[in-house]
Design an enzyme around this catalytic site. Structure first.
Site, PDB file in Angstrom:
ATOM      1  N   LYS A  22      -7.493  -6.699   4.745  1.00  0.00           N
ATOM      2  CA  LYS A  22      -7.262  -7.272   6.068  1.00  0.00           C
ATOM      3  C   LYS A  22      -7.381  -6.214   7.154  1.00  0.00           C
ATOM      4  O   LYS A  22      -7.998  -6.444   8.209  1.00  0.00           O
ATOM      5  CB  LYS A  22      -5.867  -7.903   6.124  1.00  0.00           C
ATOM      6  N   ASN A  23      -6.833  -5.031   6.894  1.00  0.00           N
ATOM      7  CA  ASN A  23      -6.821  -3.988   7.924  1.00  0.00           C
ATOM      8  C   ASN A  23      -8.179  -3.314   8.111  1.00  0.00           C
ATOM      9  O   ASN A  23      -8.347  -2.511   9.022  1.00  0.00           O
ATOM     10  CB  ASN A  23      -5.744  -2.946   7.606  1.00  0.00           C
ATOM     11  N   CYS A 120       4.422  -7.828  13.439  1.00  0.00           N
ATOM     12  CA  CYS A 120       5.697  -7.510  12.804  1.00  0.00           C
ATOM     13  C   CYS A 120       6.553  -6.616  13.697  1.00  0.00           C
ATOM     14  O   CYS A 120       6.051  -5.701  14.340  1.00  0.00           O
ATOM     15  CB  CYS A 120       5.457  -6.801  11.472  1.00  0.00           C
ATOM     16  N   ARG A 125       4.178   0.688  18.150  1.00  0.00           N
ATOM     17  CA  ARG A 125       2.816   1.168  17.915  1.00  0.00           C
ATOM     18  C   ARG A 125       2.234   1.377  19.300  1.00  0.00           C
ATOM     19  O   ARG A 125       1.554   0.506  19.829  1.00  0.00           O
ATOM     20  CB  ARG A 125       2.000   0.144  17.118  1.00  0.00           C
ATOM     21  N   ASP A 308       2.944   1.333   4.488  1.00  0.00           N
ATOM     22  CA  ASP A 308       2.821  -0.063   4.075  1.00  0.00           C
ATOM     23  C   ASP A 308       3.201  -0.287   2.615  1.00  0.00           C
ATOM     24  O   ASP A 308       3.222  -1.430   2.152  1.00  0.00           O
ATOM     25  CB  ASP A 308       1.389  -0.560   4.308  1.00  0.00           C
ATOM     26  N   ARG A 400       0.217 -13.641   6.320  1.00  0.00           N
ATOM     27  CA  ARG A 400      -0.631 -12.924   7.280  1.00  0.00           C
ATOM     28  C   ARG A 400      -1.557 -11.931   6.596  1.00  0.00           C
ATOM     29  O   ARG A 400      -2.639 -11.641   7.112  1.00  0.00           O
ATOM     30  CB  ARG A 400       0.228 -12.168   8.301  1.00  0.00           C
TER      31      ARG A 400
END
Length: 426
Positions: A22-23, A120, A125, A308, A400
């Site tokens: 996803k990232n 989240c 960030r 993560d 997600r």
């Protein structure tokens, strides 16, 4: 609101396949903004953040087709006309990656209006690194009513040293620099595989980039980029989550379709915990080596131990003999899963950025709340070894970023279902 019901006690046995990252997929989708031509991405995971990105690009005037052709994981994007270069709050409020369209939008159209990122609640960030970089490249940026507005006739190449390592900041400015006039040199860049994956796509689109995956990246701006076809990297965080699932349950699990080179820090730590690891070219097999042993981790930028994976590792540490120390250096608010693990019987104390986990403690089923994407995964892992049936609320966080998570786990022996399903059905 969906819930998971997990009955613990089953070792995970068999093979489980890893989806695309996803990232990686999110910045690669944003990169399609940089050209009028068609960009085709393969190995795109079917997760909610990808659907959000589709809505975002479509709202700007792009054509986006998920599941293009007969391939479920292929996406076709064509940004021939960007009639409305705005990332609207109602679309991006659940996704941190919204800031990734800022650089490509201003590089392509000369104007961008982007809602401040959501996602989240794991800590700051700061988008100021994006803003400072774009201003150094000649953009004028204002902020009002929760939106950033950036304007530039054409961005100029710049020498930028990031104050701190930032993955999205590196990706955003990398995309912007591909169409800037002259050369850009970025220092203290993120080295994550997701940055390298994005650079590979951009190069296939005609960008001139050197050094992606190192601390210094050089970009020679070009006047135009063209379409391309690109395959997204395997998801290293999903792979790592499954490796821990196999280890915590004392199973024998082959994690397939992954990139072992991206998992070095986690594999090393699992071996220190006494887990048996066999590494292949595109798979990693994890097997029980007897009782798990405590080992300390400190989260760091890649190639260090990934933030993560911190929550998932903490679940494993509750089942390891001895005391494990976990230090979270990336996000200041990433221990929200701790109280839920304590509700299940874990012995964890927190002091600032340091969590101390004392094991081995038997875990019991409980009703627990998912607070963010990776916290959700850690609670599933804990539930896999808990006595009884654990109910996890707010699993939309997990949706997600993990594709068909419960189905994949069920396929290797986990007793997990969404509320209303029946055990054993896929």
């Amino acid at each position: 609101m969906d819930k998971f019901v997990v009955r613990g006690g089953n070792p995970l046995l068999g093979t489980i396949k890893v989806s695309g990252a996803k990232n990686s997929a999110l910045p690669c989708m944003a990169a399609a903004i940089l050209t009028e031509d068609e960009v085709i991405l393969e190995n795109v995971p079917q997760v909610n953040d990808i659907e959000t990105e589709r809505k975002l690009l479509t709202s700007m005037g792009a054509e986006v087709e998920l599941g293009y052709g007969r391939a479920q994981h292929r996406t076709r994007i064509k940004c021939a006309i960007l009639s409305d270069p705005v990332a609207k709050y109602e679309i991006v409020k659940t996704m941190r990656a919204s800031s990734l369209v800022l650089g490509p939008l201003i590089a392509r159209t000369g104007i961008a209006r982007v809602a401040m990122p959501g996602g989240c609640a794991i800590g700051g960030r700061p988008i100021d690194l994006h803003i400072n970089g774009l201003e150094a490249m000649g953009a004028t940026i204002t902020q009002d009513h929760g939106y950033l507005e950036a304007r530039a006739d054409r961005l100029k190449g710049a020498h930028i040293v990031f104050d701190k390592i930032t993955v999205t900041g590196t990706e955003d400015l990398l995309m912007a620099a591909t169409l800037a006039e002259g050369e850009s040199i970025f220092e203290n860049c993120a080295r994550e595989p997701e940055v390298t994956d994005l650079a590979a796509l951009l190069i296939s689109m005609g960008a001139k980039i050197e050094g992606a995956g190192t601390g210094t990246i050089r970009i020679q701006g070009v006047s135009k980029l063209h379409g391309a076809r690109h395959r997204i990297n395997p998801d290293r965080i999903e792979a790592g989550t499954f490796l821990i699932a196999g280890a915590i349950t004392g199973g024998d699990l082959n994690v397939d379709c992954c990139e072992p080179k991206h998992l070095g820090a986690l594999i090393t730590k699992l071996e220190q915990c006494g887990v048996k690891i066999d590494v292949g070219t595109d798979h990693v097999r994890v097997r029980s080596g007897g009782e798990l042993k405590a080992a300390d981790i400190t989260t760091e930028e890649y190639p260090g131990f990934p933030t993560d994976m911190q929550a998932q590792y903490m679940a494993l540490a509750t089942q390891a003999e001895g005391t494990s120390t976990v230090i979270e250096n990336i996000f200041e608010n990433r221990y929200m899963h701790v109280q839920e693990l304590i509700r299940m019987g874990a012995n964890i104390t927190i002091s600032g950025r340091t969590a101390t986990v004392r094991g081995k403690t038997p875990l019991q089923s409980a009703a627990v709340m998912c607070s963010d994407l990776r916290a959700s995964a850690s609670l599933v892992l804990a539930a896999l070894v808990a006595d009884g049936e654990t109910i996890l609320d707010r699993v939309y966080h997990l949706d997600r970023g993990y594709e068909h998570f419960e189905e994949k786990l069920r396929g290797v022996g986990a007793q997990i279902r969404r509320m209303g399903d029946v055990f054993g059905k896929k």
